[in-house]
Design a protein around this motif. Sequence first.
Motif, PDB file in Angstrom:
ATOM      1  N   LEU A  99       0.853  -1.189   0.000  1.00 37.50           N
ATOM      2  CA  LEU A  99       0.000   0.000   0.000  1.00 37.50           C
ATOM      3  C   LEU A  99       0.887   1.236   0.000  1.00 37.50           C
ATOM      4  O   LEU A  99       1.733   1.401   0.864  1.00 37.50           O
ATOM      5  CB  LEU A  99      -0.901   0.005   1.239  1.00 37.50           C
ATOM      6  N   PHE A 100       0.706   2.104  -1.002  1.00 36.08           N
ATOM      7  CA  PHE A 100       1.518   3.312  -1.118  1.00 36.08           C
ATOM      8  C   PHE A 100       0.760   4.586  -0.757  1.00 36.08           C
ATOM      9  O   PHE A 100       1.336   5.510  -0.214  1.00 36.08           O
ATOM     10  CB  PHE A 100       2.068   3.462  -2.539  1.00 36.08           C
ATOM     11  N   VAL A 101      -0.521   4.625  -1.103  1.00 39.59           N
ATOM     12  CA  VAL A 101      -1.269   5.873  -0.920  1.00 39.59           C
ATOM     13  C   VAL A 101      -2.696   5.567  -0.465  1.00 39.59           C
ATOM     14  O   VAL A 101      -3.343   4.656  -0.975  1.00 39.59           O
ATOM     15  CB  VAL A 101      -1.333   6.691  -2.231  1.00 39.59           C
ATOM     16  N   ARG A 102      -3.161   6.358   0.494  1.00 40.19           N
ATOM     17  CA  ARG A 102      -4.569   6.355   0.903  1.00 40.19           C
ATOM     18  C   ARG A 102      -5.059   7.775   0.661  1.00 40.19           C
ATOM     19  O   ARG A 102      -4.479   8.741   1.143  1.00 40.19           O
ATOM     20  CB  ARG A 102      -4.689   5.974   2.370  1.00 40.19           C
ATOM     21  N   MET A 103      -6.147   7.908  -0.109  1.00 39.26           N
ATOM     22  CA  MET A 103      -6.651   9.228  -0.453  1.00 39.26           C
ATOM     23  C   MET A 103      -8.134   9.315  -0.097  1.00 39.26           C
ATOM     24  O   MET A 103      -8.945   8.526  -0.575  1.00 39.26           O
ATOM     25  CB  MET A 103      -6.458   9.512  -1.947  1.00 39.26           C
ATOM     26  N   TYR A 104      -8.463  10.278   0.757  1.00 38.29           N
ATOM     27  CA  TYR A 104      -9.850  10.507   1.151  1.00 38.29           C
ATOM     28  C   TYR A 104     -10.506  11.436   0.145  1.00 38.29           C
ATOM     29  O   TYR A 104      -9.969  12.491  -0.185  1.00 38.29           O
ATOM     30  CB  TYR A 104      -9.909  11.133   2.541  1.00 38.29           C
ATOM     31  N   VAL A 105     -11.685  11.056  -0.344  1.00 37.15           N
ATOM     32  CA  VAL A 105     -12.450  11.852  -1.291  1.00 37.15           C
ATOM     33  C   VAL A 105     -13.767  12.213  -0.612  1.00 37.15           C
ATOM     34  O   VAL A 105     -14.523  11.328  -0.215  1.00 37.15           O
ATOM     35  CB  VAL A 105     -12.710  11.072  -2.598  1.00 37.15           C
ATOM     36  N   ASP A 106     -14.056  13.505  -0.480  1.00 37.51           N
ATOM     37  CA  ASP A 106     -15.218  13.951   0.274  1.00 37.51           C
ATOM     38  C   ASP A 106     -16.402  14.362  -0.587  1.00 37.51           C
ATOM     39  O   ASP A 106     -17.387  14.867  -0.068  1.00 37.51           O
ATOM     40  CB  ASP A 106     -14.840  15.128   1.183  1.00 37.51           C
ATOM     41  N   ASN A 142       8.598  -3.656  -4.354  1.00 37.87           N
ATOM     42  CA  ASN A 142       9.987  -3.250  -4.566  1.00 37.87           C
ATOM     43  C   ASN A 142      10.118  -1.778  -4.937  1.00 37.87           C
ATOM     44  O   ASN A 142      11.225  -1.249  -4.959  1.00 37.87           O
ATOM     45  CB  ASN A 142      10.638  -4.121  -5.645  1.00 37.87           C
ATOM     46  N   LEU A 143       9.007  -1.123  -5.248  1.00 36.78           N
ATOM     47  CA  LEU A 143       9.037   0.311  -5.513  1.00 36.78           C
ATOM     48  C   LEU A 143       9.214   1.061  -4.195  1.00 36.78           C
ATOM     49  O   LEU A 143       8.848   0.554  -3.132  1.00 36.78           O
ATOM     50  CB  LEU A 143       7.738   0.761  -6.176  1.00 36.78           C
ATOM     51  N   GLN A 144       9.739   2.259  -4.276  1.00 30.57           N
ATOM     52  CA  GLN A 144       9.920   3.062  -3.070  1.00 30.57           C
ATOM     53  C   GLN A 144       9.285   4.431  -3.271  1.00 30.57           C
ATOM     54  O   GLN A 144       9.703   5.209  -4.124  1.00 30.57           O
ATOM     55  CB  GLN A 144      11.408   3.212  -2.749  1.00 30.57           C
ATOM     56  N   ALA A 145       8.269   4.704  -2.470  1.00 30.19           N
ATOM     57  CA  ALA A 145       7.590   5.999  -2.527  1.00 30.19           C
ATOM     58  C   ALA A 145       8.478   7.067  -1.896  1.00 30.19           C
ATOM     59  O   ALA A 145       9.332   6.758  -1.062  1.00 30.19           O
ATOM     60  CB  ALA A 145       6.257   5.920  -1.780  1.00 30.19           C
ATOM     61  N   PRO A 146       8.282   8.327  -2.258  1.00 33.26           N
ATOM     62  CA  PRO A 146       9.082   9.406  -1.685  1.00 33.26           C
ATOM     63  C   PRO A 146       8.931   9.524  -0.169  1.00 33.26           C
ATOM     64  O   PRO A 146       9.846   9.946   0.518  1.00 33.26           O
ATOM     65  CB  PRO A 146       8.572  10.665  -2.363  1.00 33.26           C
ATOM     66  N   ASN A 147       7.757   9.150   0.337  1.00 35.50           N
ATOM     67  CA  ASN A 147       7.485   9.289   1.767  1.00 35.50           C
ATOM     68  C   ASN A 147       6.826   8.002   2.262  1.00 35.50           C
ATOM     69  O   ASN A 147       5.881   7.523   1.646  1.00 35.50           O
ATOM     70  CB  ASN A 147       6.554  10.485   1.995  1.00 35.50           C
ATOM     71  N   PRO A 148       7.279   7.434   3.374  1.00 39.98           N
ATOM     72  CA  PRO A 148       6.672   6.198   3.879  1.00 39.98           C
ATOM     73  C   PRO A 148       5.249   6.386   4.415  1.00 39.98           C
ATOM     74  O   PRO A 148       4.522   5.414   4.602  1.00 39.98           O
ATOM     75  CB  PRO A 148       7.619   5.746   4.990  1.00 39.98           C
ATOM     76  N   ASP A 149       4.828   7.628   4.636  1.00 34.96           N
ATOM     77  CA  ASP A 149       3.482   7.928   5.123  1.00 34.96           C
ATOM     78  C   ASP A 149       2.486   7.772   3.978  1.00 34.96           C
ATOM     79  O   ASP A 149       2.568   8.495   2.981  1.00 34.96           O
ATOM     80  CB  ASP A 149       3.447   9.347   5.686  1.00 34.96           C
ATOM     81  N   ILE A 150       1.525   6.850   4.110  1.00 37.66           N
ATOM     82  CA  ILE A 150       0.579   6.603   3.013  1.00 37.66           C
ATOM     83  C   ILE A 150      -0.372   7.768   2.764  1.00 37.66           C
ATOM     84  O   ILE A 150      -1.053   7.792   1.747  1.00 37.66           O
ATOM     85  CB  ILE A 150      -0.221   5.299   3.235  1.00 37.66           C
ATOM     86  N   ASP A 151      -0.402   8.740   3.662  1.00 38.17           N
ATOM     87  CA  ASP A 151      -1.251   9.925   3.490  1.00 38.17           C
ATOM     88  C   ASP A 151      -0.475  11.134   2.968  1.00 38.17           C
ATOM     89  O   ASP A 151      -1.049  12.217   2.808  1.00 38.17           O
ATOM     90  CB  ASP A 151      -1.921  10.290   4.814  1.00 38.17           C
ATOM     91  N   LEU A 203       1.180  13.871   0.646  1.00 34.25           N
ATOM     92  CA  LEU A 203       0.807  14.427  -0.657  1.00 34.25           C
ATOM     93  C   LEU A 203       1.825  14.103  -1.748  1.00 34.25           C
ATOM     94  O   LEU A 203       1.446  13.883  -2.901  1.00 34.25           O
ATOM     95  CB  LEU A 203       0.632  15.945  -0.547  1.00 34.25           C
ATOM     96  N   GLU A 204       3.105  14.060  -1.414  1.00 39.79           N
ATOM     97  CA  GLU A 204       4.104  13.786  -2.449  1.00 39.79           C
ATOM     98  C   GLU A 204       3.966  12.380  -3.026  1.00 39.79           C
ATOM     99  O   GLU A 204       4.358  12.133  -4.164  1.00 39.79           O
ATOM    100  CB  GLU A 204       5.533  14.048  -1.963  1.00 39.79           C
ATOM    101  N   ASN A 205       3.376  11.465  -2.276  1.00 35.53           N
ATOM    102  CA  ASN A 205       3.149  10.116  -2.809  1.00 35.53           C
ATOM    103  C   ASN A 205       2.045  10.117  -3.861  1.00 35.53           C
ATOM    104  O   ASN A 205       2.108   9.367  -4.823  1.00 35.53           O
ATOM    105  CB  ASN A 205       2.800   9.146  -1.684  1.00 35.53           C
ATOM    106  N   ILE A 206       1.057  10.974  -3.680  1.00 39.50           N
ATOM    107  CA  ILE A 206      -0.008  11.093  -4.670  1.00 39.50           C
ATOM    108  C   ILE A 206       0.578  11.602  -5.982  1.00 39.50           C
ATOM    109  O   ILE A 206       0.284  11.061  -7.065  1.00 39.50           O
ATOM    110  CB  ILE A 206      -1.141  12.013  -4.172  1.00 39.50           C
ATOM    111  N   GLU A 207       1.411  12.598  -5.936  1.00 35.99           N
ATOM    112  CA  GLU A 207       2.052  13.137  -7.140  1.00 35.99           C
ATOM    113  C   GLU A 207       2.989  12.106  -7.755  1.00 35.99           C
ATOM    114  O   GLU A 207       3.064  11.966  -8.972  1.00 35.99           O
ATOM    115  CB  GLU A 207       2.826  14.402  -6.791  1.00 35.99           C
ATOM    116  N   TRP A 208       3.695  11.339  -6.942  1.00 35.23           N
ATOM    117  CA  TRP A 208       4.654  10.339  -7.403  1.00 35.23           C
ATOM    118  C   TRP A 208       3.967   9.229  -8.193  1.00 35.23           C
ATOM    119  O   TRP A 208       4.483   8.759  -9.193  1.00 35.23           O
ATOM    120  CB  TRP A 208       5.401   9.765  -6.190  1.00 35.23           C
ATOM    121  N   MET A 209       2.801   8.812  -7.746  1.00 37.19           N
ATOM    122  CA  MET A 209       2.150   7.679  -8.391  1.00 37.19           C
ATOM    123  C   MET A 209       1.436   8.051  -9.680  1.00 37.19           C
ATOM    124  O   MET A 209       1.107   7.189 -10.456  1.00 37.19           O
ATOM    125  CB  MET A 209       1.175   7.003  -7.454  1.00 37.19           C
TER     126      MET A 209
END
Length: 63
Positions: A24-31, A45-54, A56-62
Amino acid sequence: MFTIRTKDPLKIIAFYENILDLKLFVRMYVDRGIGFTLYFLGDKNLQAPNPDIDALENIEWMS
């Protein structure tokens, strides 16, 4: 990388991580409307920019 949408995220994410060996790389809440949460998983094996799944930089990365 792909997206899942489920009523029971803990169960389905555990399946994808433990059985299909994904991460799991990203969790995104949609309101909008009634609101929902998107979960983005991919190759462990991929590495996200930030280990925090919430993060913002992970959203841009993916994208």
